[in-house]
Design a protein around this motif. Structure first.
Motif, PDB file in Angstrom:
ATOM      1  N   CYS A   1       1.713   5.785   9.609  1.00 44.06           N
ATOM      2  CA  CYS A   1       0.387   5.599  10.202  1.00 44.06           C
ATOM      3  C   CYS A   1      -0.508   6.830  10.143  1.00 44.06           C
ATOM      4  O   CYS A   1      -1.691   6.714  10.469  1.00 44.06           O
TER       5      CYS A   1
ATOM      6  N   MET B   1       0.768   9.503   5.315  1.00 44.91           N
ATOM      7  CA  MET B   1       0.451   8.880   4.025  1.00 44.91           C
ATOM      8  C   MET B   1      -1.002   8.402   3.950  1.00 44.91           C
ATOM      9  O   MET B   1      -1.645   8.583   2.914  1.00 44.91           O
ATOM     10  N   PRO B   2      -1.567   7.824   5.020  1.00 46.70           N
ATOM     11  CA  PRO B   2      -2.990   7.494   4.945  1.00 46.70           C
ATOM     12  C   PRO B   2      -3.880   8.729   4.758  1.00 46.70           C
ATOM     13  O   PRO B   2      -4.891   8.668   4.055  1.00 46.70           O
ATOM     14  N   ALA B   3      -3.504   9.852   5.367  1.00 45.86           N
ATOM     15  CA  ALA B   3      -4.279  11.083   5.168  1.00 45.86           C
ATOM     16  C   ALA B   3      -4.154  11.566   3.728  1.00 45.86           C
ATOM     17  O   ALA B   3      -5.148  11.947   3.101  1.00 45.86           O
TER      18      ALA B   3
ATOM     19  N   ALA C   1      -3.575   9.768   1.184  1.00 48.91           N
ATOM     20  CA  ALA C   1      -4.250   8.810   0.298  1.00 48.91           C
ATOM     21  C   ALA C   1      -5.702   9.223   0.040  1.00 48.91           C
ATOM     22  O   ALA C   1      -6.282   8.842  -0.979  1.00 48.91           O
ATOM     23  N   ARG C   2      -6.256  10.035   0.917  1.00 52.09           N
ATOM     24  CA  ARG C   2      -7.641  10.508   0.775  1.00 52.09           C
ATOM     25  C   ARG C   2      -7.766  11.718  -0.142  1.00 52.09           C
ATOM     26  O   ARG C   2      -8.875  12.155  -0.421  1.00 52.09           O
TER      27      ARG C   2
ATOM     28  N   GLU D   1       3.530   6.769  -5.089  1.00 52.95           N
ATOM     29  CA  GLU D   1       2.848   6.468  -3.823  1.00 52.95           C
ATOM     30  C   GLU D   1       3.087   5.056  -3.281  1.00 52.95           C
ATOM     31  O   GLU D   1       3.567   4.899  -2.150  1.00 52.95           O
ATOM     32  N   ASP D   2       2.740   4.041  -4.026  1.00 53.12           N
ATOM     33  CA  ASP D   2       2.846   2.673  -3.492  1.00 53.12           C
ATOM     34  C   ASP D   2       4.282   2.270  -3.153  1.00 53.12           C
ATOM     35  O   ASP D   2       4.524   1.758  -2.050  1.00 53.12           O
TER      36      ASP D   2
ATOM     37  N   VAL E   1       5.486   4.338   0.007  1.00 49.91           N
ATOM     38  CA  VAL E   1       4.850   3.874   1.236  1.00 49.91           C
ATOM     39  C   VAL E   1       5.471   2.549   1.685  1.00 49.91           C
ATOM     40  O   VAL E   1       5.776   2.366   2.866  1.00 49.91           O
TER      41      VAL E   1
END
Length: 175
Positions: free
Chosen positions: A31, A34-36, A38-39, A127-128, A131
């Motif tokens: 949460c 990885m979302p960070a 992704a930027r 990545e994908d 995750v």
């Protein structure tokens, strides 16, 4: 309450804490980390993940990661004749699967990032799937924590009445 009950309760509690710590680590990756990442651009993504993969291989993390499995296994054996044993066995299966996902999928993906190559190609392969497998292990380890928590409730119901309770003196005098 016997000494063996106290030891079994301590092991169950330690298994719960260790498993919760690892579930939390997987959760925070799912949460926040990885979302960070992704930027970021490909070079930053690969460099940061390489650094994380290097740093996470330390005694404290490994103690929790391996300790959760070992302590839950020991607890399942110790509590094999208790009515709440199924919760501990459920936790062992769930965390065992999370452990297996880590070893079979996440670690090989991590190792793939150490290879030479263009950051965009390395990220594309990593990545994908990483995750997705991280979410699987986060869910499985969280289920394990829930099962261990439920087992602790069962342990407390059975032993809680005897812990720290002394018999009240009986009154033999008639008033």
């Amino acid at each position: 309450m016997t000494r063996n009950d106290t030891i079994a309760g301590t092991v169950l509690g330690a298994a719960t804490v260790a498993t919760a710590l690892i579930a939390g680590a997987f959760y925070i990756f799912a949460c926040a980390v990885m979302p960070a990442l992704a930027r970021t651009d490909d070079r930053v993504f690969v460099d940061v993940m390489r650094d994380i993969n290097d740093v996470i291989q330390n005694p404290v993390f490994l103690l929790g990661f391996l300790g959760a499995l070992v302590l839950t296994g020991v607890s399942a054996w110790q509590l094999r004749d208790r009515p709440y044993r199924r919760w501990v066995w459920g936790a062992l299966v769930a965390y065992g699967l999370a452990f297996l996902v880590t070893v079979a999928f996440n670690i090989p993906l991590n190792n793939g990032l150490t290879e030479a190559g263009a950051p965009s190609a390395l990220r594309e392969e990593f990545e994908d799937p990483w995750v997705a497998w991280n979410v699987v292990r986060a869910v499985l380890s969280t289920v394990a924590v829930g099962c261990l928590g439920r087992a602790l409730v069962g342990y407390g119901r059975i032993t809680g009445g005897a812990v720290g309770r002394r018999s009240a003196p009986s009154s033999t005098s008639g008033v």
